[in-house]
Motif scaffolding. Structure first.
Motif, PDB file in Angstrom:
ATOM      1  N   UNK A 123      -5.474  23.504  16.100  1.00 42.26           N
ATOM      2  CA  UNK A 123      -6.622  22.924  15.414  1.00 42.26           C
ATOM      3  C   UNK A 123      -6.939  21.540  15.946  1.00 42.26           C
ATOM      4  N   UNK A 124      -7.997  20.922  15.383  1.00 40.42           N
ATOM      5  CA  UNK A 124      -8.297  19.505  15.608  1.00 40.42           C
ATOM      6  C   UNK A 124      -7.588  18.718  14.500  1.00 40.42           C
ATOM      7  N   UNK A 125      -6.705  17.800  14.827  1.00 42.47           N
ATOM      8  CA  UNK A 125      -6.028  17.041  13.766  1.00 42.47           C
ATOM      9  C   UNK A 125      -7.017  16.173  12.998  1.00 42.47           C
ATOM     10  N   UNK A 126      -6.995  16.205  11.666  1.00 35.89           N
ATOM     11  CA  UNK A 126      -7.951  15.422  10.879  1.00 35.89           C
ATOM     12  C   UNK A 126      -7.633  13.929  10.926  1.00 35.89           C
ATOM     13  N   UNK A 127      -8.618  13.105  10.563  1.00 38.42           N
ATOM     14  CA  UNK A 127      -8.416  11.655  10.536  1.00 38.42           C
ATOM     15  C   UNK A 127      -7.336  11.274   9.527  1.00 38.42           C
ATOM     16  N   UNK A 128      -7.335  11.940   8.369  1.00 34.89           N
ATOM     17  CA  UNK A 128      -6.301  11.715   7.361  1.00 34.89           C
ATOM     18  C   UNK A 128      -5.346  12.894   7.428  1.00 34.89           C
ATOM     19  N   UNK A 129      -4.131  12.632   7.862  1.00 31.27           N
ATOM     20  CA  UNK A 129      -3.171  13.709   8.090  1.00 31.27           C
ATOM     21  C   UNK A 129      -2.213  13.827   6.904  1.00 31.27           C
ATOM     22  N   UNK A 130      -2.102  15.030   6.401  1.00 30.79           N
ATOM     23  CA  UNK A 130      -1.190  15.297   5.296  1.00 30.79           C
ATOM     24  C   UNK A 130       0.243  15.111   5.786  1.00 30.79           C
ATOM     25  N   UNK A 131       1.051  14.288   5.114  1.00 27.31           N
ATOM     26  CA  UNK A 131       2.427  14.043   5.580  1.00 27.31           C
ATOM     27  C   UNK A 131       3.318  15.274   5.536  1.00 27.31           C
ATOM     28  N   UNK A 132       2.870  16.328   4.856  1.00 30.06           N
ATOM     29  CA  UNK A 132       3.657  17.555   4.808  1.00 30.06           C
ATOM     30  C   UNK A 132       3.508  18.394   6.071  1.00 30.06           C
ATOM     31  N   UNK A 178       0.930   9.398  -1.749  1.00 28.42           N
ATOM     32  CA  UNK A 178       0.451   8.073  -1.355  1.00 28.42           C
ATOM     33  C   UNK A 178       0.968   7.010  -2.323  1.00 28.42           C
ATOM     34  N   UNK A 179       0.892   7.308  -3.628  1.00 26.54           N
ATOM     35  CA  UNK A 179       1.383   6.388  -4.650  1.00 26.54           C
ATOM     36  C   UNK A 179       2.870   6.116  -4.455  1.00 26.54           C
ATOM     37  N   UNK A 180       3.668   7.146  -4.217  1.00 23.21           N
ATOM     38  CA  UNK A 180       5.109   6.983  -4.050  1.00 23.21           C
ATOM     39  C   UNK A 180       5.448   6.167  -2.808  1.00 23.21           C
ATOM     40  N   UNK A 181       4.701   6.393  -1.727  1.00 26.59           N
ATOM     41  CA  UNK A 181       4.970   5.637  -0.502  1.00 26.59           C
ATOM     42  C   UNK A 181       4.748   4.148  -0.717  1.00 26.59           C
ATOM     43  N   UNK A 182       3.645   3.794  -1.394  1.00 24.98           N
ATOM     44  CA  UNK A 182       3.376   2.381  -1.656  1.00 24.98           C
ATOM     45  C   UNK A 182       4.388   1.829  -2.656  1.00 24.98           C
ATOM     46  N   UNK A 183       4.734   2.614  -3.672  1.00 22.00           N
ATOM     47  CA  UNK A 183       5.693   2.165  -4.685  1.00 22.00           C
ATOM     48  C   UNK A 183       7.065   1.912  -4.071  1.00 22.00           C
ATOM     49  N   UNK A 184       7.457   2.729  -3.101  1.00 21.83           N
ATOM     50  CA  UNK A 184       8.777   2.568  -2.475  1.00 21.83           C
ATOM     51  C   UNK A 184       8.811   1.397  -1.502  1.00 21.83           C
ATOM     52  N   UNK A 185       7.717   1.176  -0.777  1.00 25.53           N
ATOM     53  CA  UNK A 185       7.693   0.147   0.269  1.00 25.53           C
ATOM     54  C   UNK A 185       7.031  -1.150  -0.174  1.00 25.53           C
ATOM     55  N   UNK A 186       6.193  -1.061  -1.243  1.00 24.30           N
ATOM     56  CA  UNK A 186       5.440  -2.220  -1.747  1.00 24.30           C
ATOM     57  C   UNK A 186       4.700  -2.934  -0.618  1.00 24.30           C
ATOM     58  N   UNK A 187       4.130  -2.103   0.254  1.00 33.37           N
ATOM     59  CA  UNK A 187       3.363  -2.643   1.390  1.00 33.37           C
ATOM     60  C   UNK A 187       2.419  -1.538   1.867  1.00 33.37           C
ATOM     61  N   UNK A 188       1.111  -1.773   1.788  1.00 36.94           N
ATOM     62  CA  UNK A 188       0.144  -0.728   2.125  1.00 36.94           C
ATOM     63  C   UNK A 188       0.187  -0.368   3.606  1.00 36.94           C
ATOM     64  N   UNK A 189       0.368  -1.364   4.455  1.00 32.53           N
ATOM     65  CA  UNK A 189       0.396  -1.087   5.890  1.00 32.53           C
ATOM     66  C   UNK A 189       1.572  -0.218   6.283  1.00 32.53           C
ATOM     67  N   UNK A 190       2.770  -0.582   5.811  1.00 33.74           N
ATOM     68  CA  UNK A 190       3.956   0.213   6.149  1.00 33.74           C
ATOM     69  C   UNK A 190       3.910   1.587   5.494  1.00 33.74           C
ATOM     70  N   UNK A 191       3.372   1.655   4.275  1.00 35.13           N
ATOM     71  CA  UNK A 191       3.248   2.942   3.596  1.00 35.13           C
ATOM     72  C   UNK A 191       2.293   3.859   4.361  1.00 35.13           C
ATOM     73  N   UNK A 192       1.167   3.300   4.811  1.00 37.29           N
ATOM     74  CA  UNK A 192       0.205   4.095   5.586  1.00 37.29           C
ATOM     75  C   UNK A 192       0.839   4.599   6.875  1.00 37.29           C
ATOM     76  N   UNK A 193       1.622   3.738   7.534  1.00 31.38           N
ATOM     77  CA  UNK A 193       2.292   4.141   8.769  1.00 31.38           C
ATOM     78  C   UNK A 193       3.287   5.270   8.511  1.00 31.38           C
ATOM     79  N   UNK A 194       4.006   5.200   7.405  1.00 30.87           N
ATOM     80  CA  UNK A 194       4.985   6.248   7.091  1.00 30.87           C
ATOM     81  C   UNK A 194       4.318   7.585   6.830  1.00 30.87           C
TER      82      UNK A 194
END
Length: 304
Positions: free
Chosen positions: A146-155, A8-24
């Motif tokens: 399974x049931x996909x969780x609300x927070x999905x692991x990007x892996x 999560x930290x790396x995604x925000x650090x690379x994009x410098x945008x919480x919305x786009x990082x969350x989408x990725x």
């Protein structure tokens, strides 16, 4: 250290945008922000300077950026190595499934798989989603239903298959058991047995939402963990339960399963079933299982 928080930290650090990082990461921005806050609390320092218009790394965030990237890369290499070792040691296709999928999906799917690929040996593990996904990441399982969780692991790659139909489980001598369909309003005063939300959030929330949508409050009489426990409690007269239709395959004397009445233009089938596997991995046996599922998906969905 939690590698998911580092991702999560790396995604925000690379994009410098919480919305786009969350989408990725296929996450909600609020969930991503919560993971960053947990990491900052753990490290006892702020990693980002946030305003309504911009996001920037703090000095501490910039200092740990490459180390965090190296840790995540090392964790990925370790995961890949362990998966490779397990694959060479045990050429069995290891499949995880939640209880309703184990009762309804897997018997049909395995029958078709044996006909199409008789050489593939399958080991089936039945557990809750919260236990299946860690086993998937560790390499102990190759694919899970399974049931996909609300927070999905990007892996993890999640593929939605269909929605399971919800039915009402009730004693066979209950007056509503003789009806062809049951409306939520018919259950207004009925004591209900619901799953524990911590372990089965989708099934729990489905019951609560159905009543809320009807302007009612669910009258919860008992909370139980397992589907077979819930069905057995129904048989004793403890209460009624809203369960996936495949749960009817759990044969318990004295219990009937009646479809819920669906209003025109609406669906009550909100129990999503998904296939999940580790992102970026290759597995010929898993691909064969998925191809077989695709060939028979419509008939299996019709039974759900």
């Amino acid at each position: 250290m939690d590698t998911h928080q580092l991702r999560c930290f790396l995604a925000v650090a690379d994009l410098l945008h919480f919305g786009r990082a969350a989408q990725s990461l296929d996450m909600l921005p609020a969930s991503l922000g919560r993971q960053i806050r947990i990491l900052e609390d753990r490290l006892e320092t702020r990693l980002f300077l946030r305003t309504t218009r911009s996001v920037a790394l703090t000095e501490a965030g910039a200092a740990i950026l490459e180390d965090a990237r190296a840790l995540v890369a090392q964790a990925d290499r370790l995961d890949a190595r362990l998966r490779g070792l397990r694959r060479r040691q045990t050429p069995v296709l290891k499949v995880g499934a939640i209880d309703s999928a184990a009762a309804g999906l897997m018997p049909q799917l395995l029958q078709h798989l044996r006909a199409a690929h008789p050489a593939i040996e399958v080991q089936l593990v039945e557990q809750k989603t919260i236990h299946l996904l860690p086993k998937l990441l560790s390499g102990s399982l190759d694919i899970v239903f399974c049931r996909p969780p609300d927070i999905r692991d990007p892996r993890i790659t999640f593929r939605t298959l269909f929605f399971e139909t919800a039915v009402v489980a009730l004693p066979t001598d209950h007056p509503l058991a003789r009806q062809p369909r049951i409306a939520i309003t018919d259950l207004a005063d009925a004591p209900l047995i619901v799953p524990d939300r911590r372990s089965r959030p989708h099934s729990h929330d489905l019951t609560i939402k159905l009543f809320l949508d009807a302007g009612l409050t669910a009258r919860i009489a008992q909370v139980a963990e397992e589907k077979h426990t819930i069905v057995n409690l129904v048989a004793t007269g403890t209460g009624l339960a809203i369960v996936p239709r495949w749960t009817a395959r759990i044969s318990v004397p004295g219990v009937s399963f009646v479809p819920l009445e669906v209003a025109p233009g609406r669906t009550l089938s909100k129990l999503i079933l998904a296939a999940a596997w580790t992102r970026g991995t290759r597995d010929a046996q898993r691909d064969a299982l998925l191809a077989t599922l695709d060939d028979h998906l419509k008939e299996i969905e019709d039974s759900a």
